[in-house]
Every structure is written in structure tokens, then in C-alpha cells.
Scaffold this active site. Structure first.
Site, PDB file in Angstrom:
ATOM      1  N   HIS A 175       1.077  -1.094  -0.107  1.00  0.00           N
ATOM      2  CA  HIS A 175      -0.047   0.156  -0.179  1.00  0.00           C
ATOM      3  C   HIS A 175       0.720   1.334  -0.054  1.00  0.00           C
ATOM      4  CE1 HIS A 175       0.623  -1.456   4.168  1.00  0.00           C
ATOM      5  NE2 HIS A 175       0.556  -0.061   4.454  1.00  0.00           N
ATOM      6  N   HIS A 177       0.826   5.166   1.193  1.00  0.00           N
ATOM      7  CA  HIS A 177       0.296   6.252   2.012  1.00  0.00           C
ATOM      8  C   HIS A 177       0.528   7.473   1.297  1.00  0.00           C
ATOM      9  CE1 HIS A 177       0.500   3.980   5.851  1.00  0.00           C
ATOM     10  NE2 HIS A 177       1.331   3.323   5.361  1.00  0.00           N
TER      11      HIS A 177
HETATM   12  P1  5GP Z   1       1.573   0.225   7.587  1.00  0.00           P
HETATM   13  O1  5GP Z   1       1.862   0.528   8.744  1.00  0.00           O
HETATM   14  O2  5GP Z   1       1.535  -1.157   7.098  1.00  0.00           O
HETATM   15  O3  5GP Z   1       2.473   1.083   6.455  1.00  0.00           O
HETATM   16  O4  5GP Z   1       0.270   1.046   7.149  1.00  0.00           O
HETATM   17  C1  5GP Z   1      -0.710   0.207   7.349  1.00  0.00           C
HETATM   18  C2  5GP Z   1      -1.957   1.388   7.634  1.00  0.00           C
HETATM   19  O5  5GP Z   1      -3.177   0.691   7.552  1.00  0.00           O
HETATM   20  C3  5GP Z   1      -1.916   2.168   8.969  1.00  0.00           C
HETATM   21  O6  5GP Z   1      -1.816   3.424   8.536  1.00  0.00           O
HETATM   22  C4  5GP Z   1      -3.309   1.814   9.304  1.00  0.00           C
HETATM   23  O7  5GP Z   1      -3.616   2.949   9.987  1.00  0.00           O
HETATM   24  C5  5GP Z   1      -4.102   1.445   8.194  1.00  0.00           C
HETATM   25  N1  5GP Z   1      -5.247   0.436   8.597  1.00  0.00           N
HETATM   26  C6  5GP Z   1      -5.083  -0.669   9.477  1.00  0.00           C
HETATM   27  N2  5GP Z   1      -6.373  -1.189   9.591  1.00  0.00           N
HETATM   28  C7  5GP Z   1      -7.264  -0.360   8.874  1.00  0.00           C
HETATM   29  C8  5GP Z   1      -8.442  -0.367   8.696  1.00  0.00           C
HETATM   30  O8  5GP Z   1      -9.338  -1.383   9.083  1.00  0.00           O
HETATM   31  N3  5GP Z   1      -9.083   0.472   7.898  1.00  0.00           N
HETATM   32  C9  5GP Z   1      -8.303   1.470   7.286  1.00  0.00           C
HETATM   33  N4  5GP Z   1      -8.921   2.362   6.668  1.00  0.00           N
HETATM   34  N5  5GP Z   1      -7.071   1.619   7.647  1.00  0.00           N
HETATM   35  C10 5GP Z   1      -6.668   0.847   8.411  1.00  0.00           C
END
Ligand code: 5GP
Length: 189
Positions: A175, A177
Site C-alpha cells: 500500500h 500512503h
Molecule cells: P503500514 O503500517 O503497514 O505502512 O500501514 C498500514 C495502515 O493501515 C496504517 O496506517 C493503519 O492505520 C491502516 N489501517 C489498518 N487497519 C485499517 C482498517 O481497518 N481500515 C483502514 N481504513 N485503515 C486501516
């Protein structure tokens, strides 16, 4: 007014991002995300309190990332599969046949959107990308620009990809951001 005890409970409730966001506030603790608690915390030396939050946040975020990576290559589904299938609701900003973009549940900026491929196809993280993924990677990046326009931040925005535990990736479905709506700083944390 929230109590300090409540605030620590919130840090335990979620990932370290709660604490990181709390740390960013000056003189008060600001907690964002689901409405499980918002409030001010009065302490005599708030900077020491913030430092404590920072340490706790960093530790818990690293631990969460290590836990997440353990399941990453098992092929296990992630929360994003349920968002793609609409089993779990999300605030969708953009969607086409290959890409879905939805607002982050724990925003780190006024605009914070996640851009994901609908078909993970082995892309648990950017570090696992192969040449065959080049087209979808390009589509994701272009979708990030479309999202920035839709969010009204095209004039200045940041795109972040956390890849692997040392980058604190917590969801193993690639993903992007897309962040904007405030001044970004450099270097990132
Ligand atoms: P990472 O830490 O893997 O780069 O980012 C994962 C992102 O997914 C985090 O910013 C977290 O807030 C988001 N996230 C996790 N669970 C959910 C969810 O159920 N719904 C949404 N909209 N975002 C989520």
C-alpha cells in the site's frame, strides 16, 4: 477531560501510531482515529510525558511490525482483503479495476489515503516486487496522483511505502500512503 490512565489504555489499544500522533502535540495529548477517546491531559511537565509516550510508541510499533511480518509470507489474508470485498466499510476515495484508494483509519495528516492493488499477487510488500509487477506499481503511483487531486492536496503531498519490519510495515498487502494537508518535515522518523 481524559485522564493519563485513559491515554495509556489507548496506546495499548491500538498500534504505536496512537502514541506517535500524541507525541506530535505540544502541551496536550491529541488522539485521533476511532472515537474511543479524545481529550486533554494535564501534567506538570508535559514534555517528559511526551517523551515517555514516544518511547512506548516506538517499542509497540516495532513489536507490532515484527508480529505482522511473521504471517506475511504465509499467504494469509489481511484486513485489506475485507476492505476490497467491502466486508469492512471504508471511506473510498478512488477505485478502478485494479486499484482501490481509501482513507486511513488512523490518519497522520489532514489527508491520509491508502492506495492498494486489488489483486495482491505476491505483493505483500514492495521488497517482494518482481519485474512482472512493474505495470501495477506504475498504476498505483499514478492513482496516488489522482487521489492527491481528489483530496485537494496536489500542490504538495507525500507518498510513503513502508516495506518490512524495520520500516514498521503493519499490513502485508502493498500500500501507498498518500499524505497531505499540512507541512511535512524531513527527515522522516
Ligand atoms: P503500514 O503500517 O503497514 O505502512 O500501514 C498500514 C495502515 O493501515 C496504517 O496506517 C493503519 O492505520 C491502516 N489501517 C489498518 N487497519 C485499517 C482498517 O481497518 N481500515 C483502514 N481504513 N485503515 C486501516
Amino acid at each position: 477531560m481524559a485522564t493519563i490512565g485513559n491515554s495509556f489504555a489507548l496506546l495499548r489499544y491500538g498500534t504505536g501510531r496512537w502514541g506517535l500522533h500524541a507525541m506530535s502535540s505540544i502541551g496536550f495529548v491529541r488522539l485521533v482515529g476511532p472515537p474511543i477517546g479524545v481529550g486533554r491531559v494535564s501534567v506538570h511537565r508535559p514534555w517528559l510525558f511526551r517523551r515517555s509516550l514516544c518511547v512506548k510508541a516506538a517499542i509497540s510499533e516495532e513489536e507490532a511490525a515484527k508480529t505482522a511480518v511473521a504471517a506475511a509470507d504465509s499467504g494469509a489474508t489481511t484486513i485489506f482483503d475485507k476492505i476490497i470485498s467491502k466486508e469492512i466499510p471504508s471511506s473510498i476515495v478512488y477505485e478502478d479495476d485494479e486499484v482501490l484508494a481509501f482513507r486511513d483509519i488512523s490518519p497522520q495528516a489532514p489527508a491520509h489515503v491508502l492506495v492498494i492493488p486489488k489483486n495482491r499477487d505476491g505483493l505483500t510488500q514492495l521488497g517482494k516486487a518482481e519485474e512482472r509487477h512493474a505495470e501495477v506499481l506504475g498504476r498505483l503511483l499514478y492513482a496516488a496522483k489522482v487521489v492527491a487531486e481528489k483530496e485537494g492536496i496536489a500542490e504538495g503531498f507525500r507518498v510513503v511505502i513502508n516495506s518490512g519490519p524495520s520500516a514498521c510495515q503493519s499490513v502485508y498487502h502493498l500500500h501507498l500512503h498518500v499524505l497531505g494537508g499540512r507541512q511535512m518535515n524531513w527527515p522522516p522518523g
